[in-house]
Scaffold this active site. Structure first.
Site, PDB file in Angstrom:
ATOM      1  N   ASN A   1     -30.460  -6.652  34.760  1.00 13.41           N
ATOM      2  CA  ASN A   1     -28.987  -7.351  34.185  1.00 13.41           C
ATOM      3  C   ASN A   1     -28.731  -5.525  33.930  1.00 13.41           C
ATOM      4  OD1 ASN A   1     -26.380  -7.682  33.077  1.00 13.41           O
ATOM      5  ND2 ASN A   1     -27.326  -9.633  31.953  1.00 13.41           N
TER       6      ASN A   1
ATOM      7  N   HIS B   1     -21.984 -10.642  39.708  1.00 16.98           N
ATOM      8  CA  HIS B   1     -22.649  -9.428  38.487  1.00 16.98           C
ATOM      9  C   HIS B   1     -24.571 -10.137  38.794  1.00 16.98           C
ATOM     10  CE1 HIS B   1     -24.169  -8.978  34.626  1.00 16.98           C
ATOM     11  NE2 HIS B   1     -24.336  -9.799  34.028  1.00 16.98           N
TER      12      HIS B   1
ATOM     13  N   CYS C   1     -20.603  -8.188  30.834  1.00 19.82           N
ATOM     14  CA  CYS C   1     -20.864  -8.271  32.292  1.00 19.82           C
ATOM     15  C   CYS C   1     -19.966  -8.432  32.730  1.00 19.82           C
ATOM     16  CB  CYS C   1     -21.555  -9.444  32.007  1.00 19.82           C
ATOM     17  SG  CYS C   1     -23.214  -9.164  31.342  1.00 19.82           S
TER      18      CYS C   1
END
Ligand code: UT7
Length: 314
Positions: A271, A241, A112
């Protein structure tokens, strides 16, 4: 005169299939209320059979179009992904071929945090004069490594792609970037496959990851502002993020940044790992919130752990 790496184009692409929390209620022991209150996610996009490269192509074409550049004008393609289409070659080389570019192309894997790692890498090539235009991409098909029977992860991860064109500029662009890794946290978040030909799925100690994410990202945001002689009042937009609304708001609170200055896509995207930051950036630019001259703070953390920040004037 210093070469800055400046963002001159952005693009994004989401697969058309929407999976809502209500859809997940049908197959998992979960509820829309639990997912919304714990994560901020209401729906996510999931591929049917598109590949990571398939998602990246339209995102890159949109970014090139905004930058008014052709694929042949690009000096490097750097693709951050955790879900490459093959063990090798790099998905970036397939992307290069599909775009009709001819430059060096390689993948970066920092889960990520991948997009901030890729931005930082591209920044070095531009600042040292070895590249003028670089395509930096985050593209993921996280749905392929999710255990769809594990309610603690299946509700979180999703698919999508975002891209930016970084270009050499004499005046402004990326002002500061910082990366960290700490490999002590393997068991907190990983795909636990021990053989190369064994397809594993995401295993996560969610609570542990949550606490570490808030601490590391808050410390890094403070460090980034300090290094740039800024306070959060100088930030026009934070583009974090998009893992969990509660992580994002805890970091914003710690640096005293109002949530009105945060670009949020987690509700509709979930996500998307390395794709989440460029996706959010592109949405904020195309809907008119982010304007030329704005000061942007990017931050991300992922498995490893690896984490990083980039502060840039748009
Ligand atoms: O991109 C970087 C990678 N990942 C992240 O940033 C994720 C970071 N972590 C998180 O976002 C959160 O920890 C989660 C959203 C994953 C979980 O939220 P939480 O508030 O930390 O919940 P928890 O793990 O402490 O679980 C609380 C309870 C548990 O039940 P018991 O043991 O209290 O009976 C879980 O079994 O919630 C249960 N639970 C669920 N219940 C309904 C876990 N997942 C679900 C679910 N639906 N989907």
């Amino acid at each position: 005169m210093k070469n800055f790496a400046r963002i001159i184009g952005t693009g994004s692409y989401l697969p058309p299939k929407i999976v809502t929390n209500f859809d997940l209620e049908k197959t998992l022991d979960t509820t829309d209320e639990w997912i919304t209150s714990r994560t901020g996610i209401k729906e996510r996009r999931i591929v049917n059979n598109e590949s990571t490269c398939d998602l990246a192509v339209p995102a890159c074409l949109n970014a090139l179009s905004m930058a008014e550049l052709k694929p042949q004008d690009i000096d490097f393609i750097i693709l951050s992904t955790t879900t490459p289409d093959k063990i090798f070659p790099a998905t970036a080389t397939m992307l290069q071929n599909r775009l009709g570019a001819s430059c060096p192309a390689f993948d970066i894997q920092a889960v990520c945090a991948g997009f901030v790692f890729a931005l930082n890498t591209a920044q070095q090539y531009i600042e040292n004069g070895s590249a003028t235009n670089i395509l930096v991409v985050g593209s993921e098909t996280m749905s392929k490594i999710v255990d769809w029977n594990d309610r603690s992860t299946a509700i979180l991860f999703a698919d999508g792609a975002g891209a930016v064109v970084l270009s050499a500029d004499n005046n402004t662009g990326i002002k500061y970037s910082k990366l960290y890794s700490d490999g002590n946290y393997l068991s907190s978040l990983q795909v636990n496959n021990n053989r190369i030909n064994e397809l594993g799925t995401i295993e996560m100690e969610g609570n542990e990851v949550f606490k570490i994410a808030v601490n590391k990202l808050s410390d890094l945001a403070e460090e980034t502002l300090k290094e740039c002689n800024m306070t959060s009042e100088n930030i026009d937009w934070m583009i974090p993020h998009q893992a969990n609304i509660r992580i994002i708001s805890a970091v914003a609170k710690r640096i005293k940044l109002p949530m009105e200055k945060v670009i949020l896509t987690v509700e509709k995207h979930g996500n998307t790992s390395a794709a989440s930051i460029p996706l959010a950036l592109d949405i904020g630019i195309r809907d008119g919130r982010i304007n030329k001259g704005d000061t942007l703070l990017f931050e991300g953390i992922g498995g490893g752990f690896s984490w990083g920040s980039v502060l840039a004037e748009f």
